[in-house]
Design a protein around this motif. Structure first.
Motif, mmCIF file in Angstrom:
data_model
loop_
_atom_site.group_PDB
_atom_site.id
_atom_site.type_symbol
_atom_site.label_atom_id
_atom_site.label_comp_id
_atom_site.label_asym_id
_atom_site.label_seq_id
_atom_site.Cartn_x
_atom_site.Cartn_y
_atom_site.Cartn_z
ATOM 1 N N ALA A 12 0.830 -1.201 0.000
ATOM 2 C CA ALA A 12 0.000 0.000 0.000
ATOM 3 C C ALA A 12 0.865 1.252 0.000
ATOM 4 N N PRO A 13 0.346 2.378 -0.513
ATOM 5 C CA PRO A 13 1.119 3.625 -0.487
ATOM 6 C C PRO A 13 1.495 4.081 0.912
ATOM 7 N N THR A 61 7.389 13.619 -7.629
ATOM 8 C CA THR A 61 6.836 12.537 -6.823
ATOM 9 C C THR A 61 5.339 12.467 -7.107
ATOM 10 N N ILE A 62 4.905 11.415 -7.753
ATOM 11 C CA ILE A 62 3.502 11.291 -8.155
ATOM 12 C C ILE A 62 2.716 10.620 -7.031
ATOM 13 N N HIS A 63 1.688 11.285 -6.543
ATOM 14 C CA HIS A 63 0.801 10.709 -5.526
ATOM 15 C C HIS A 63 -0.422 10.159 -6.259
ATOM 16 N N ASP A 64 -0.234 8.992 -6.873
ATOM 17 C CA ASP A 64 -1.250 8.407 -7.757
ATOM 18 C C ASP A 64 -2.190 7.504 -6.970
ATOM 19 N N PHE A 65 -2.871 8.100 -5.992
ATOM 20 C CA PHE A 65 -3.798 7.362 -5.137
ATOM 21 C C PHE A 65 -4.703 8.382 -4.470
ATOM 22 N N SER A 66 -5.763 7.918 -3.856
ATOM 23 C CA SER A 66 -6.687 8.827 -3.183
ATOM 24 C C SER A 66 -7.246 8.171 -1.935
ATOM 25 N N GLY A 67 -7.724 8.999 -1.027
ATOM 26 C CA GLY A 67 -8.380 8.501 0.174
ATOM 27 C C GLY A 67 -7.449 8.132 1.309
ATOM 28 N N PHE A 68 -6.205 8.608 1.257
ATOM 29 C CA PHE A 68 -5.228 8.281 2.292
ATOM 30 C C PHE A 68 -4.970 9.499 3.176
ATOM 31 N N PRO A 69 -4.263 9.316 4.284
ATOM 32 C CA PRO A 69 -4.004 10.449 5.187
ATOM 33 C C PRO A 69 -3.249 11.582 4.484
ATOM 34 N N GLU A 70 -3.567 12.821 4.870
ATOM 35 C CA GLU A 70 -2.950 13.988 4.248
ATOM 36 C C GLU A 70 -1.432 13.952 4.349
ATOM 37 N N GLY A 97 15.101 -5.291 -31.058
ATOM 38 C CA GLY A 97 13.919 -5.254 -31.914
ATOM 39 C C GLY A 97 12.650 -4.874 -31.189
ATOM 40 N N ILE A 98 12.792 -4.256 -30.013
ATOM 41 C CA ILE A 98 11.631 -3.849 -29.219
ATOM 42 C C ILE A 98 11.410 -2.353 -29.425
ATOM 43 N N PRO A 99 10.241 -1.941 -29.883
ATOM 44 C CA PRO A 99 9.987 -0.503 -30.079
ATOM 45 C C PRO A 99 10.010 0.226 -28.748
ATOM 46 N N VAL A 100 10.397 1.476 -28.777
ATOM 47 C CA VAL A 100 10.545 2.220 -27.531
ATOM 48 C C VAL A 100 10.216 3.689 -27.771
ATOM 49 N N ARG A 101 9.727 4.335 -26.728
ATOM 50 C CA ARG A 101 9.472 5.768 -26.740
ATOM 51 C C ARG A 101 10.165 6.396 -25.538
ATOM 52 N N LEU A 102 10.384 7.704 -25.623
ATOM 53 C CA LEU A 102 10.982 8.465 -24.540
ATOM 54 C C LEU A 102 9.993 9.522 -24.072
ATOM 55 N N ASP A 103 9.989 9.767 -22.758
ATOM 56 C CA ASP A 103 9.045 10.706 -22.166
ATOM 57 C C ASP A 103 9.813 11.582 -21.185
ATOM 58 N N ASP A 104 9.833 12.876 -21.439
ATOM 59 C CA ASP A 104 10.626 13.762 -20.581
ATOM 60 C C ASP A 104 9.826 14.371 -19.437
ATOM 61 N N SER A 105 8.588 13.905 -19.236
ATOM 62 C CA SER A 105 7.756 14.526 -18.204
ATOM 63 C C SER A 105 7.302 13.566 -17.106
ATOM 64 N N HIS A 106 7.379 12.259 -17.333
ATOM 65 C CA HIS A 106 6.847 11.317 -16.342
ATOM 66 C C HIS A 106 7.704 11.340 -15.077
ATOM 67 N N GLY A 107 7.039 11.382 -13.931
ATOM 68 C CA GLY A 107 7.729 11.365 -12.647
ATOM 69 C C GLY A 107 7.858 9.961 -12.092
ATOM 70 N N LEU A 108 7.928 9.879 -10.761
ATOM 71 C CA LEU A 108 8.037 8.598 -10.072
ATOM 72 C C LEU A 108 6.700 8.280 -9.408
ATOM 73 N N ASP A 109 6.039 7.222 -9.864
ATOM 74 C CA ASP A 109 4.778 6.834 -9.235
ATOM 75 C C ASP A 109 5.069 6.075 -7.943
ATOM 76 N N HIS A 110 4.003 5.753 -7.196
ATOM 77 C CA HIS A 110 4.256 5.188 -5.868
ATOM 78 C C HIS A 110 4.849 3.794 -5.917
ATOM 79 N N GLY A 111 4.694 3.090 -7.032
ATOM 80 C CA GLY A 111 5.368 1.801 -7.168
ATOM 81 C C GLY A 111 6.875 1.942 -7.170
ATOM 82 N N ALA A 112 7.363 3.113 -7.559
ATOM 83 C CA ALA A 112 8.799 3.378 -7.551
ATOM 84 C C ALA A 112 9.234 4.063 -6.259
ATOM 85 N N TRP A 113 8.606 5.193 -5.920
ATOM 86 C CA TRP A 113 9.155 5.979 -4.818
ATOM 87 C C TRP A 113 8.862 5.399 -3.443
ATOM 88 N N VAL A 114 7.788 4.646 -3.285
ATOM 89 C CA VAL A 114 7.498 4.088 -1.958
ATOM 90 C C VAL A 114 8.606 3.133 -1.508
#
Length: 262
Positions: A12-13, A61-70, A97-114
């Protein structure tokens, strides 16, 4: 030196606020691992049709969840990004041989930063993320991991972050104080046994072969990071099983260290 590979059930987050036994394991792990030059995180919470690598210089730091303590929404993990490593990863995928894209705006979701906030609380190791492809199967994600394996020779720590069990609807109706039912423990035991055997074929076919697979994973996304980690590992059957804690009665927090002393 070849860096090891990790698969972590990130839970859990709220884990940074209530670290418990799992948090203690992550803290010890971070202290014991050789210091990586960068971290590539493959989180269950970033899904795209084509593999996408984050190039953000200072990922939010992406807080990609809701309903948790402030208090949880005030937590930040200000690790620097790893755009050069991400570009190296992109080249490896293209060479495979795997296609790939680059994204310069995506942050760290809670699966990463937690989990990283517990393992490396100083937030001083550069981090980039690689997305999952939920339309692709586990065997495809194994190949994704194999293509990324050379990053480990550059002291990059590859971390798959997902969950060994992930039926949230069942979690909401299961009393916390009751032990995990057989449909959870039998699935966890099957996964652990196949990893101990190094049986990647059986693991890739887990939906057909594992007991109670659909009940534990109504969809694949939280187990797919395991397959990226398995592919990136040089050897699977000597993996170190780090954690066998159950939270909320049904969420298994199992984790593995591949190609490391543990």
């Amino acid at each position: 030196m070849m860096m090891p590979v990790l698969f972590l059930s990130h839970g859990a987050p709220t884990l940074p606020l209530e670290p418990g036994e799992t948090g203690a394991v992550w803290k010890r792990l971070g202290a014991q691992l050789p210091r990586p030059s960068a971290i590539l995180a493959i989180s269950a919470h970033w899904e795209t049709r084509i593999p996408t690598l984050s190039l953000a210089v200072q990922p939010e730091t992406i807080h990609d969840f809701s309903g948790f303590p402030e208090e949880l929404y005030r937590l930040q993990y200000p690790a620097p990004g790893a755009p050069q490593m991400a570009k190296s990863a992109a080249q490896l995928l293209q060479q495979a041989g795997i296609p790939v894209r680059l994204d310069d705006s995506h942050g760290l979701d809670h699966g990463a930063w937690v989990p990283l906030s517990l393992m490396f609380p100083q937030a001083d190791i550069p981090v980039a993320q690689l997305s999952l492809q939920p339309e692709q199967d586990p065997a495809w994600h194994l190949e994704l991991g194999r293509a990324l394996r050379p990053l480990r020779e550059q002291d990059v720590l590859i971390v798959g972050s997902g969950a060994i069990t992930h039926n949230l609807r069942a979690v909401f109706t299961h009393p916390d104080h009751e032990p995990a039912p057989a449909w959870v423990t039998e699935f966890c035991d099957w996964i652990a046994a196949r990893i101990a055997e190094g049986n990647l074929d059986a693991l890739s076919a887990y939906r057909e072969l594992a007991p109670h697979a659909e009940q534990n994973h109504p969809s694949d996304e939280h187990l797919l990071p395991l397959f990226v980690a398995l592919g990136a590992a040089s050897k699977v059957d000597d993996a170190h099983h780090l954690n066998r804690v159950m939270t909320f009665g049904l969420l298994a927090m199992d984790a593995w260290l591949f190609d490391g002393a543990g």
